[in-house]
Write a protein that holds these residues in place. Sequence first.
Motif, mmCIF file in Angstrom:
data_model
loop_
_atom_site.group_PDB
_atom_site.id
_atom_site.type_symbol
_atom_site.label_atom_id
_atom_site.label_comp_id
_atom_site.label_asym_id
_atom_site.label_seq_id
_atom_site.Cartn_x
_atom_site.Cartn_y
_atom_site.Cartn_z
ATOM 1 N N TYR A 88 30.967 15.198 10.586
ATOM 2 C CA TYR A 88 29.709 15.711 10.055
ATOM 3 C C TYR A 88 29.945 16.973 9.222
ATOM 4 O O TYR A 88 29.404 17.114 8.116
ATOM 5 C CB TYR A 88 28.730 16.007 11.196
ATOM 6 C CG TYR A 88 27.429 16.606 10.728
ATOM 7 C CD1 TYR A 88 26.469 15.816 10.123
ATOM 8 C CD2 TYR A 88 27.171 17.968 10.862
ATOM 9 C CE1 TYR A 88 25.271 16.346 9.677
ATOM 10 C CE2 TYR A 88 25.965 18.517 10.419
ATOM 11 C CZ TYR A 88 25.024 17.700 9.830
ATOM 12 O OH TYR A 88 23.856 18.233 9.380
ATOM 13 N N ILE A 89 30.750 17.889 9.744
ATOM 14 C CA ILE A 89 31.031 19.131 9.017
ATOM 15 C C ILE A 89 31.790 18.845 7.734
ATOM 16 O O ILE A 89 31.451 19.351 6.654
ATOM 17 C CB ILE A 89 31.817 20.103 9.912
ATOM 18 C CG1 ILE A 89 30.938 20.584 11.074
ATOM 19 C CG2 ILE A 89 32.315 21.301 9.098
ATOM 20 C CD1 ILE A 89 31.677 21.432 12.097
ATOM 21 N N VAL A 90 32.834 18.014 7.827
ATOM 22 C CA VAL A 90 33.685 17.737 6.661
ATOM 23 C C VAL A 90 32.881 17.034 5.564
ATOM 24 O O VAL A 90 32.888 17.460 4.393
ATOM 25 C CB VAL A 90 34.896 16.882 7.070
ATOM 26 C CG1 VAL A 90 35.677 16.438 5.837
ATOM 27 C CG2 VAL A 90 35.812 17.669 8.010
ATOM 28 N N TRP A 91 32.187 15.965 5.929
ATOM 29 C CA TRP A 91 31.442 15.209 4.923
ATOM 30 C C TRP A 91 30.256 15.987 4.384
ATOM 31 O O TRP A 91 29.895 15.849 3.201
ATOM 32 C CB TRP A 91 30.972 13.879 5.500
ATOM 33 C CG TRP A 91 32.066 12.858 5.566
ATOM 34 C CD1 TRP A 91 32.717 12.416 6.679
ATOM 35 C CD2 TRP A 91 32.651 12.175 4.461
ATOM 36 N NE1 TRP A 91 33.670 11.493 6.335
ATOM 37 C CE2 TRP A 91 33.646 11.330 4.977
ATOM 38 C CE3 TRP A 91 32.427 12.191 3.089
ATOM 39 C CZ2 TRP A 91 34.414 10.502 4.169
ATOM 40 C CZ3 TRP A 91 33.191 11.378 2.273
ATOM 41 C CH2 TRP A 91 34.175 10.540 2.814
ATOM 42 N N GLY A 321 48.390 5.511 3.913
ATOM 43 C CA GLY A 321 49.208 6.509 3.249
ATOM 44 C C GLY A 321 49.033 7.934 3.739
ATOM 45 O O GLY A 321 49.933 8.760 3.560
ATOM 46 N N CYS A 322 47.877 8.237 4.321
ATOM 47 C CA CYS A 322 47.625 9.615 4.788
ATOM 48 C C CYS A 322 46.730 9.531 6.028
ATOM 49 O O CYS A 322 45.562 9.898 5.988
ATOM 50 C CB CYS A 322 46.965 10.428 3.680
ATOM 51 S SG CYS A 322 47.002 12.206 3.964
ATOM 52 N N HIS A 323 47.303 9.044 7.096
ATOM 53 C CA HIS A 323 46.517 8.696 8.275
ATOM 54 C C HIS A 323 45.835 9.914 8.900
ATOM 55 O O HIS A 323 44.750 9.787 9.475
ATOM 56 C CB HIS A 323 47.402 8.008 9.309
ATOM 57 C CG HIS A 323 46.619 7.390 10.428
ATOM 58 N ND1 HIS A 323 45.769 6.311 10.243
ATOM 59 C CD2 HIS A 323 46.529 7.719 11.751
ATOM 60 C CE1 HIS A 323 45.193 6.001 11.393
ATOM 61 N NE2 HIS A 323 45.635 6.820 12.321
ATOM 62 N N SER A 324 46.466 11.070 8.810
ATOM 63 C CA SER A 324 45.844 12.260 9.401
ATOM 64 C C SER A 324 44.525 12.595 8.699
ATOM 65 O O SER A 324 43.547 12.993 9.348
ATOM 66 C CB SER A 324 46.803 13.452 9.326
ATOM 67 O OG SER A 324 47.168 13.727 7.981
ATOM 68 N N VAL A 325 44.496 12.442 7.375
ATOM 69 C CA VAL A 325 43.262 12.669 6.627
ATOM 70 C C VAL A 325 42.228 11.605 6.990
ATOM 71 O O VAL A 325 41.041 11.904 7.165
ATOM 72 C CB VAL A 325 43.532 12.667 5.112
ATOM 73 C CG1 VAL A 325 42.226 12.771 4.331
ATOM 74 C CG2 VAL A 325 44.473 13.803 4.743
#
Length: 333
Positions: A88-91, A321-325
Amino acid sequence: MGNSTKHQLQKIGPLSFAMACLIVWLHSTPEGPSLSPIVQVTSVTNALGHCAVPFFFFVSGYLFFLNYAPQSAKGKLLRRVRSLLVPYIVWSCLACVVWLVVGRLLGWNYVEECAQFDGVGGFFKLFLTSGHLSVLWFVRNLMVYALLSPVFYLLLKHKWWGLTSIAVCAVISFAIEMTYYHLAYWLQVYLLGCWMGIHKKSFMAADAVSPWQVGIVVLWAALFCLSLSTTTRFWSLFRLATPIAVVTVYDLLNRHHLFKPHAFYKYAFLLYALHWIPLFVGQEYLRTHFEPEMTCLLYAYCLPPLVVVGSVGLSRFLDVGCHSVYRLLSGGR
């Protein structure tokens, strides 16, 4: 993982992805003269998109209370920090920047007619309180419901008192006019999911369709037709019947295992979170390059599949390709 839990996830996956696609279609409803054939047809077909949000609230409540116990409430709330609060914060930050930059580039002082703001400070205040600007208002409501879960459990743990509480919420929603994003507007649907998670745990895992489910599908179809032909007052009951109807129709269609498991089903949340930006930019591009009739046609029927394919492709790229993200943006889904 037990067979019942595995079966529940196999059913929820394709349903959630289908509902996310319906939300994209719903938000692609064109604007134009009311007599335009394209607008008239789309206003009816896109009404099916209103099945999506009731289903998501229902499933969220169902999953939260599926294995709920008062002593496990703290752990469930902590897990919701990752799955709800962080995305919620990120988006919200990403969407806020996009709305503000695009709005300023176009010289707007509003994003929608009902969402006026004065200056950057006014924009951020409006963003935090308005469902029109916050792309994850649904998640915001779920966070409040999660905090109230101990109260909900006390209301619902007794089967008949629980049904009475749901009925009271439905009557209130029917009698009192409130906004689409209001907590009370969706409460009866969420509580119905909670009640099913407590008292009907096998509902999402069952293959057989019971007579009462068929009856609800008939009721849902009648309410759908009435809502289209008269007023929106019937949507209070429509919201309650929709999740049961959606699951029943799925089971009827899936008797011969029509819906196979696919990896992209898990991208439903990112599809929901991502679709606003390309839809918004695409709509503005079409408005400036095509005649109104052609804009309506392209926006309603050509842009949605492009948005779905692009969002799923980006989700897959991040997942591999960038699973953490990907885990940050999806809340670990």
